[in-house]
Design a protein around this motif. Sequence first.
Motif, PDB file in Angstrom:
ATOM      1  N   PRO A 191       0.825  -1.154  -0.181  1.00 11.92           N
ATOM      2  CA  PRO A 191       0.122   0.265   0.029  1.00 11.92           C
ATOM      3  C   PRO A 191       0.827   1.208   0.134  1.00 11.92           C
ATOM      4  N   SER A 192       0.204   2.309  -0.551  1.00 10.16           N
ATOM      5  CA  SER A 192       0.787   3.789  -0.306  1.00 10.16           C
ATOM      6  C   SER A 192      -0.302   4.589   0.198  1.00 10.16           C
ATOM      7  N   ALA A 193      -0.024   4.989   1.397  1.00  9.85           N
ATOM      8  CA  ALA A 193      -1.129   5.810   1.977  1.00  9.85           C
ATOM      9  C   ALA A 193      -0.322   6.740   3.060  1.00  9.85           C
ATOM     10  N   ARG A 194      -0.988   7.794   3.518  1.00  7.86           N
ATOM     11  CA  ARG A 194      -0.573   8.545   4.685  1.00  7.86           C
ATOM     12  C   ARG A 194      -0.819   7.903   5.950  1.00  7.86           C
ATOM     13  N   THR A 195       0.187   7.611   6.616  1.00 12.65           N
ATOM     14  CA  THR A 195      -0.121   6.886   8.077  1.00 12.65           C
ATOM     15  C   THR A 195       0.931   7.577   9.133  1.00 12.65           C
ATOM     16  N   PRO A 196       1.154   7.330  10.210  1.00 18.21           N
ATOM     17  CA  PRO A 196       1.972   7.587  11.129  1.00 18.21           C
ATOM     18  C   PRO A 196       3.256   7.464  10.788  1.00 18.21           C
ATOM     19  N   MET A 197       3.580   6.272   9.905  1.00 18.61           N
ATOM     20  CA  MET A 197       4.928   6.078   9.669  1.00 18.61           C
ATOM     21  C   MET A 197       5.380   6.383   8.468  1.00 18.61           C
ATOM     22  N   THR A 198       4.420   6.980   7.336  1.00 18.74           N
ATOM     23  CA  THR A 198       4.984   7.413   6.338  1.00 18.74           C
ATOM     24  C   THR A 198       4.352   9.082   6.017  1.00 18.74           C
ATOM     25  N   GLU A 199       4.108   9.595   7.282  1.00 18.21           N
ATOM     26  CA  GLU A 199       3.514  10.919   7.131  1.00 18.21           C
ATOM     27  C   GLU A 199       4.177  12.025   6.398  1.00 18.21           C
ATOM     28  N   ALA A 200       5.617  12.095   6.666  1.00 14.77           N
ATOM     29  CA  ALA A 200       6.554  13.159   5.832  1.00 14.77           C
ATOM     30  C   ALA A 200       6.658  13.033   4.534  1.00 14.77           C
ATOM     31  N   VAL A 201       6.803  11.699   4.112  1.00 18.57           N
ATOM     32  CA  VAL A 201       6.862  11.174   2.551  1.00 18.57           C
ATOM     33  C   VAL A 201       5.672  11.548   2.057  1.00 18.57           C
ATOM     34  N   ALA A 202       4.533  11.160   2.572  1.00 17.87           N
ATOM     35  CA  ALA A 202       3.212  11.146   1.943  1.00 17.87           C
ATOM     36  C   ALA A 202       2.756  12.849   1.744  1.00 17.87           C
ATOM     37  N   ALA A 203       2.955  13.486   2.710  1.00 14.67           N
ATOM     38  CA  ALA A 203       2.874  15.082   2.651  1.00 14.67           C
ATOM     39  C   ALA A 203       3.552  15.551   1.534  1.00 14.67           C
ATOM     40  N   LEU A 204       4.866  15.124   1.093  1.00  7.27           N
ATOM     41  CA  LEU A 204       5.567  15.478  -0.011  1.00  7.27           C
ATOM     42  C   LEU A 204       5.002  14.916  -1.382  1.00  7.27           C
ATOM     43  N   ALA A 205       4.459  13.644  -1.116  1.00 13.60           N
ATOM     44  CA  ALA A 205       3.886  13.315  -2.529  1.00 13.60           C
ATOM     45  C   ALA A 205       2.230  13.934  -2.827  1.00 13.60           C
ATOM     46  N   ASP A 206       1.820  14.555  -1.528  1.00 18.23           N
ATOM     47  CA  ASP A 206       0.356  15.152  -1.764  1.00 18.23           C
ATOM     48  C   ASP A 206       0.888  16.512  -2.577  1.00 18.23           C
ATOM     49  N   ARG A 207       1.889  17.181  -2.152  1.00 17.04           N
ATOM     50  CA  ARG A 207       2.250  18.487  -2.845  1.00 17.04           C
ATOM     51  C   ARG A 207       2.633  18.355  -4.170  1.00 17.04           C
ATOM     52  N   MET A 208       3.099  17.017  -4.605  1.00 20.91           N
ATOM     53  CA  MET A 208       3.607  16.842  -5.838  1.00 20.91           C
ATOM     54  C   MET A 208       2.656  16.518  -7.021  1.00 20.91           C
ATOM     55  N   ARG A 209       1.486  15.906  -6.414  1.00 22.39           N
ATOM     56  CA  ARG A 209       0.123  15.053  -6.989  1.00 22.39           C
ATOM     57  C   ARG A 209      -0.732  16.371  -7.062  1.00 22.39           C
ATOM     58  N   ALA A 210      -1.196  16.479  -8.310  1.00 26.72           N
ATOM     59  CA  ALA A 210      -2.453  17.477  -8.672  1.00 26.72           C
ATOM     60  C   ALA A 210      -3.770  16.762  -7.958  1.00 26.72           C
ATOM     61  N   PRO A 211      -4.410  17.258  -6.857  1.00 31.21           N
ATOM     62  CA  PRO A 211      -5.390  16.680  -6.171  1.00 31.21           C
ATOM     63  C   PRO A 211      -6.722  16.884  -7.003  1.00 31.21           C
ATOM     64  N   GLU A 212      -7.568  15.793  -6.749  1.00 23.75           N
ATOM     65  CA  GLU A 212      -8.901  15.492  -7.505  1.00 23.75           C
ATOM     66  C   GLU A 212      -9.738  16.245  -6.387  1.00 23.75           C
ATOM     67  N   ALA A 213     -10.711  16.836  -6.696  1.00 24.86           N
ATOM     68  CA  ALA A 213     -11.817  17.496  -6.342  1.00 24.86           C
ATOM     69  C   ALA A 213     -12.423  16.608  -5.144  1.00 24.86           C
ATOM     70  N   GLY A 214     -12.358  16.841  -4.029  1.00 26.32           N
ATOM     71  CA  GLY A 214     -13.106  15.997  -2.959  1.00 26.32           C
ATOM     72  C   GLY A 214     -12.368  14.377  -2.699  1.00 26.32           C
ATOM     73  N   PHE A 215     -11.466  14.231  -3.164  1.00 30.76           N
ATOM     74  CA  PHE A 215     -10.619  12.840  -3.078  1.00 30.76           C
ATOM     75  C   PHE A 215      -9.367  13.120  -2.709  1.00 30.76           C
ATOM     76  N   ASP A 216      -9.080  12.619  -1.473  1.00 35.14           N
ATOM     77  CA  ASP A 216      -7.904  12.668  -0.679  1.00 35.14           C
ATOM     78  C   ASP A 216      -7.091  11.058  -1.170  1.00 35.14           C
ATOM     79  N   ALA A 217      -6.221  11.247  -2.192  1.00 39.12           N
ATOM     80  CA  ALA A 217      -5.559  10.001  -2.560  1.00 39.12           C
ATOM     81  C   ALA A 217      -4.783   9.370  -1.696  1.00 39.12           C
ATOM     82  N   MET A 218      -4.353  10.054  -0.622  1.00 40.99           N
ATOM     83  CA  MET A 218      -3.151   9.431   0.263  1.00 40.99           C
ATOM     84  C   MET A 218      -4.082   8.821   1.587  1.00 40.99           C
ATOM     85  N   HIS A 219      -5.431   9.052   1.628  1.00 37.73           N
ATOM     86  CA  HIS A 219      -6.111   8.449   2.612  1.00 37.73           C
ATOM     87  C   HIS A 219      -6.136   6.962   2.823  1.00 37.73           C
ATOM     88  N   PRO A 220      -5.615   6.436   4.023  1.00 42.53           N
ATOM     89  CA  PRO A 220      -5.453   5.031   4.233  1.00 42.53           C
ATOM     90  C   PRO A 220      -6.685   4.198   3.939  1.00 42.53           C
TER      91      PRO A 220
END
Length: 293
Positions: A191-220
């Motif tokens: 899996p790839s998701a925002r968790t306490p283990m991956t929060e820093a990396v996932a936050a970077l990935a979120d900034r790099m990825r164009a968000p879709e309206a209403g969809f948090d792509a990194m939600h576990p």
Amino acid sequence: MTGVCQNRVVVVTGAGQGLGRAHALALAAEGARVVVNDLGEAADTVAEEINAAGGAAVADLGDVSDWRYAEALVARAVAEFGTLDALVNNAGINRDRMMVSMTEAEWDLVVKVNLKGHAAPLRHAAAYWRERSKQGRPVAARVVNTSSGAGLMGSVGQANYGAAKAGIAALTVIAAEEMARYGITVNAIAPSARTPMTEAVAALADRMRAPEAGFDAMHPGNVSPLVVWLASAESGDVTGRVFEAEGGTISVADGWQHGPRAARDRRWAPSEIGPALRSLLAEAPAPAPVYGA
């Protein structure tokens, strides 16, 4: 509405937070009775949340890398709910460091929690299901392990974690073959998701990825529907596979395969090896890049 896991009894390890919590909640929402394992009181909170929503759950606090506790965890599920139908191995930790700077303790702890923490519950759950099978009782058992892209592709600064997660992928395919005769399927997710283990990396990935309206792509919780289906009776024809999951995307991970080969009817001379290997490498597909390279 009847859920895909209605009345199935499922143990979820490391379920106090992150992916494990999301899996436990999703399984309960689909009708499963859940044993919520973790080391701390967060497991109690997740079990209470499930029960408050009308589901059925109990918390069981302990270290799944402890062989005896893993046996007791399986026994607790059977004692509370009368049976065990699925095991979701999710517990894990990381201690990231470049290999040349890694301590023995950092290596040992990560391998123990991640790899042994999968093997111990799997071993005892499988023993329970094997005994049921030998008694002629129906078994539709499911194991869902948690590997990682770090184990499948490698990840700079995570030699301990990547080695353990690669071991989980190998454990998955071996256990699937060994246990098929007893009605047990064994699959894994990466899996790839925002968790306490991956929060820093996932936050970077979120900034790099164009968000879709209403969809948090990194939600576990995006990963959990795959886990729920793999834990269901419906998935009985799928085993020994590793699936990657991120956001709204799922894919089948294609592991090591036999590639191009060169053969002689005699022993190779060392001087022949270089040209032969270079020719084979020219035919072979390029490996997937290591994360962080």
